[in-house]
Enzyme design. Structure first.
Site, mmCIF file in Angstrom:
data_model
loop_
_atom_site.group_PDB
_atom_site.id
_atom_site.type_symbol
_atom_site.label_atom_id
_atom_site.label_comp_id
_atom_site.label_asym_id
_atom_site.label_seq_id
_atom_site.Cartn_x
_atom_site.Cartn_y
_atom_site.Cartn_z
ATOM 1 N N CYS A 236 0.809 -1.226 0.000
ATOM 2 C CA CYS A 236 0.000 0.000 0.000
ATOM 3 C C CYS A 236 0.837 1.269 0.000
ATOM 4 O O CYS A 236 0.366 2.309 -0.479
ATOM 5 C CB CYS A 236 -0.930 -0.008 1.199
ATOM 6 S SG CYS A 236 -2.204 -1.259 1.081
ATOM 7 N N GLU B 54 -2.501 -3.875 -5.805
ATOM 8 C CA GLU B 54 -3.890 -4.060 -5.342
ATOM 9 C C GLU B 54 -4.845 -3.028 -5.929
ATOM 10 O O GLU B 54 -5.727 -2.537 -5.230
ATOM 11 C CB GLU B 54 -3.950 -4.025 -3.810
ATOM 12 C CG GLU B 54 -3.377 -5.259 -3.176
ATOM 13 C CD GLU B 54 -3.716 -5.409 -1.697
ATOM 14 O OE1 GLU B 54 -4.254 -4.466 -1.109
ATOM 15 O OE2 GLU B 54 -3.435 -6.491 -1.167
HETATM 16 O O1 AHR Z 1 1.128 -6.483 3.575
HETATM 17 C C1 AHR Z 1 0.287 -5.511 4.103
HETATM 18 C C2 AHR Z 1 -0.636 -4.915 3.061
HETATM 19 O O2 AHR Z 1 -1.530 -5.882 2.603
HETATM 20 C C3 AHR Z 1 0.030 -4.439 1.806
HETATM 21 O O3 AHR Z 1 0.503 -3.170 1.931
HETATM 22 C C4 AHR Z 1 -1.067 -4.471 0.795
HETATM 23 O O4 AHR Z 1 -0.614 -4.697 -0.501
HETATM 24 C C5 AHR Z 1 -1.994 -5.531 1.321
HETATM 25 O O5 AHR Z 1 -3.278 -5.042 1.440
#
Ligand code: AHR
Length: 681
Positions: A252, A389
């Site tokens: 994220c 994502e």
């Molecule tokens: O790994 C934690 C979070 O999980 C990451 O930042 C994201 O890609 C997923 O939602």
């Protein structure tokens, strides 16, 4: 004990050395073991990609600053929104804003108190304290000047504030500062004892004003001895995995809560003093675990990621922003995405990054920067992730603009697209459809799921109606087994990760990369768990999940070998376990370089089972020559056992030896155990 197991055990123990006759006897009694695993050594299956098992790094849980990155001081440049976060100040300290580093303009002015017995001093708390080891060397550095000219002296103390000893000092040094020009000064401090929660004090001269900036403390002994290096024990845990792929820097944080705070790699390269601070979304994402002092100094930046990849032997896989901030946090709000017309900056970021990694310093400015930073040779980047994502049309539209431009400039780079945050919903299916249309080379899938989900997913990659022969390959980019209500790293969940990985391995033609997530966690600073590796300020712990990953990575092999399992009374199948149930899971590979057949067997039952492993397809003479077998077992039957820095070895692999006779090996596998049999050819 079941009748067949009993027969098997009796035969095993009564016959002693005459294993051959046991085998024959078993054959004539429908193999007399709970499971017969048959490995066909003649028929080479898909090659296992060198990238197959790897690691995914994101700066969550204090993974970068306060974790892997060796810097021991927090807010070293006074750029946090509260410029004194992490510092205590006393005496005449003034915050200034016209320092030598354009993108980090703050520094502090330490003026004489005006009285001999009053002192001007600043004290840094580190990250949950500063962990130091007695007798080891620490490199203190700062940029400083004497604004009025002449010279001054600064005293630097590493202290234990809470000690009952007369003197709080664990170690100290002094630095002479001279002249009106900003210069870098360094000094070594050797603490006399180990302490996890030290502070660092910088005392000002009592007569002269001194300006100080970018105050830093590193262990001299970092991983591979780089000055701007990684914490040695933490990086060593990565090297010891032998990962094939290294995905970074997130997650994220690549997206940002808004575009302004997305991860921008160009801010993370060049001299560390001039890398601007960024916020870290994990500081505020979970209000029940809130860390207002969690920021990204970018001291660990893209040069360091590439260098670390090279040093741990993994292919780098950077992920860049696709022109969209996090959809979880913004939905499809237009303000959270760059307009399609404005995407040039994001296209440039991709192309410039490939040049930074691979280009010729004589002709490319980004490649020149790489060379100036100490790595004239290319980093051999082969993969690039675009978007993390993201989902639906806003993502597909942007990738459809960015990917062709990247391909035009660098057709040699494989592009990794995403199927969103869930591995089975509408976004996921639409994502895969779009990635096929956009001809992504790999599709990143994420699944943080509980044991029940994993029990049902043990055939996920055997589904060749959905995962077709052609088209993008799978990158299981973020995944972990979380038990419902037990989110910590209990061993009981790890065994399902091991079992699930047999499905990844058996389908190596489809799955080219898989990385557990998240990677790191500080015991005092976590937002998300389970995680692969935990640490406090002094020690590291490798979890049961780490050992599962390591057993696969160290024994990845070069080709899949077709393997069937027969459960007494049943038909041989790649996985005969009914969906949703516990069972015996297996896969096998050959390592042509090492001359080994490696059989991985996982028993998720709550009791021990008897096994027979038959190697078939070799000439009689070859079969007869097989004898030596190295066995590694990871027993996870202590369901709640969690390896943490305070107790790091509750669960760990154990090595032993056994033998195989005429291509047949008999064994017992304990409850909740991952056993790996390495048969020397
Ligand atoms: O790994 C934690 C979070 O999980 C990451 O930042 C994201 O890609 C997923 O939602």
């Amino acid at each position: 004990m079941k009748l067949k197991s009993l027969l098997f055990a009796l035969a095993l123990f009564a016959c002693g050395n005459c294993q051959l006759s046991i085998v024959n006897c078993q054959l004539s009694t429908a193999f007399a073991a709970d499971a017969l695993i048959t490995v066909n050594a003649k028929k080479l299956g898909a090659p296992i990609q060198p990238t197959m098992y790897g690691i995914f790094f994101e700066d969550i849980n204090y993974a970068a600053d306060g974790g892997l990155y060796g810097e021991l001081l927090k807010n070293r440049s006074f750029e946090f929104p509260n410029p004194y976060t992490g510092w205590d100040i006393s005496g005449k300290v003034t915050l200034m804003n016209d320092g030598p580093f354009e993108r980090n303009p703050h520094y502090v002015r330490l003026a004489p108190s005006g009285h001999r017995d009053k002192h001007t001093m600043i004290e840094n708390h580190g990250f949950f304290g500063i962990g130091v080891k007695g007798g080891e060397e620490y490199r203190f550095s700062l940029w400083a000047r004497v604004p009025d000219g002449g010279s001054s002296k600064l005293w630097i103390d590493l202290v234990d504030n809470a000690t009952m000893e007369e003197d709080q000092k664990l170690g100290n040094t002094g630095v002479e500062i001279s002249g009106k020009e900003w210069k870098k000064y360094t000094a070594i401090i050797k603490p006399r004892k180990t302490f996890a929660k030290a502070h660092l004090r910088v005392w000002a001269d009592s007569k002269v004003t001194t300006d100080v900036e970018h105050i830093s403390l590193f262990p001299v002994k970092t991983y591979k001895d780089h000055e701007n290096g990684m914490r040695a024990d933490v990086a060593q845990a990565l090297e010891d995995l032998h990962p094939g792929i290294f995905r970074f820097p997130g997650g994220c944080i690549v997206e940002g809560t808004d575009l302004a705070t997305r991860y921008q790699w160009k801010n993370t390269v060049g001299p560390v003093e001039n890398r601007p601070l960024n916020e870290n979304r994990w500081h505020y994402t979970f209000t029940q675990r809130y860390f207002p002092d969690y920021f990204q100094s970018y001291g660990l930046g893209f040069f360091e990621y590439f260098q670390l990849s090279e040093e741990i032997g993994a292919e780098p896989l950077p992920v860049l922003n696709v022109g969209m901030a996090c959809q979880f946090q913004n939905g499809d709000d237009a303000h959270a995405a760059c307009t399609k017309e404005g995407l040039q900056e994001f296209i440039d970021d991709c192309i410039d990054l490939i040049d930074f990694a691979n280009g010729d310093p004589a002709t490319n400015q980004w490649a020149k920067l790489r060379a100036d930073m100490g790595h004239p040779a290319p980093f051999n980047l082969k993969f690039l992730g675009i978007g993390n994502e993201q989902w639906e049309q806003p993502y597909f539209d942007r990738l459809a603009i960015i990917a062709p431009e990247v391909r035009k400039a660098h057709p040699e780079i494989k592009i990794v697209g995403t199927s969103g945050p869930n591995a089975e919903d509408g976004h996921f299916f639409n994502g895969w459809k779009a990635m096929r249309e956009l001809k992504a080379d790999l599709v990143d899938e994420h699944y943080y799921r509980n044991i029940d989900w994993f029990k049902k997913a043990m055939n996920r990659y055997s589904d060749r109606k959905f995962y077709t022969k052609d088209g993008p390959r799978v990158f299981a980019g973020e995944w972990a087994c979380h038990d419902s209500g037990k989110k910590y790293n209990h061993a009981g969940a790890s065994i399902y990760e091991a079992a699930f990985m047999t499905n990844i391995e058996r389908n190596a033609d489809l799955v080219h990369m898989a990385t557990y997530a998240p990677l790191f966690s500080h015991v005092e600073g976590w937002q998300w768990r389970p995680d692969l590796i935990w640490y406090d300020n002094l020690a590291t712990a490798r979890t049961a999940s780490y050992y599962v990953q390591q057993m696969y990575m160290l024994n990845a092999g070069t080709h899949v070998l077709p393997t069937t399992i027969s459960i007494a009374g049943g038909q041989p199948a790649a996985n005969p376990v009914p969906e949703g149930e516990d069972g015996i899971f297996a896969s096998a590979v050959i390592d042509k370089q090492r001359g080994e057949i490696i059989v991985k067997v996982i028993n998720t039952f709550a009791d021990a089972r008897s096994l027979r492993i038959d190697i078939t397809g070799l000439a009689k003479k070859q079969l007869a020559a097989l004898s030596q077998v190295e066995v590694i077992t990871l027993n996870c039957s202590d369901y709640d056992a969690e390896n943490m820095p305070s107790k790091p070895e509750r669960v760990k692999p154990v090595a032993s030896q056994t033998t195989i006779t005429s291509g047949s090996l008999v064994a017992n596998i304990s409850a909740k155990t991952f056993a790996l049999y390495k048969v020397k050819l």
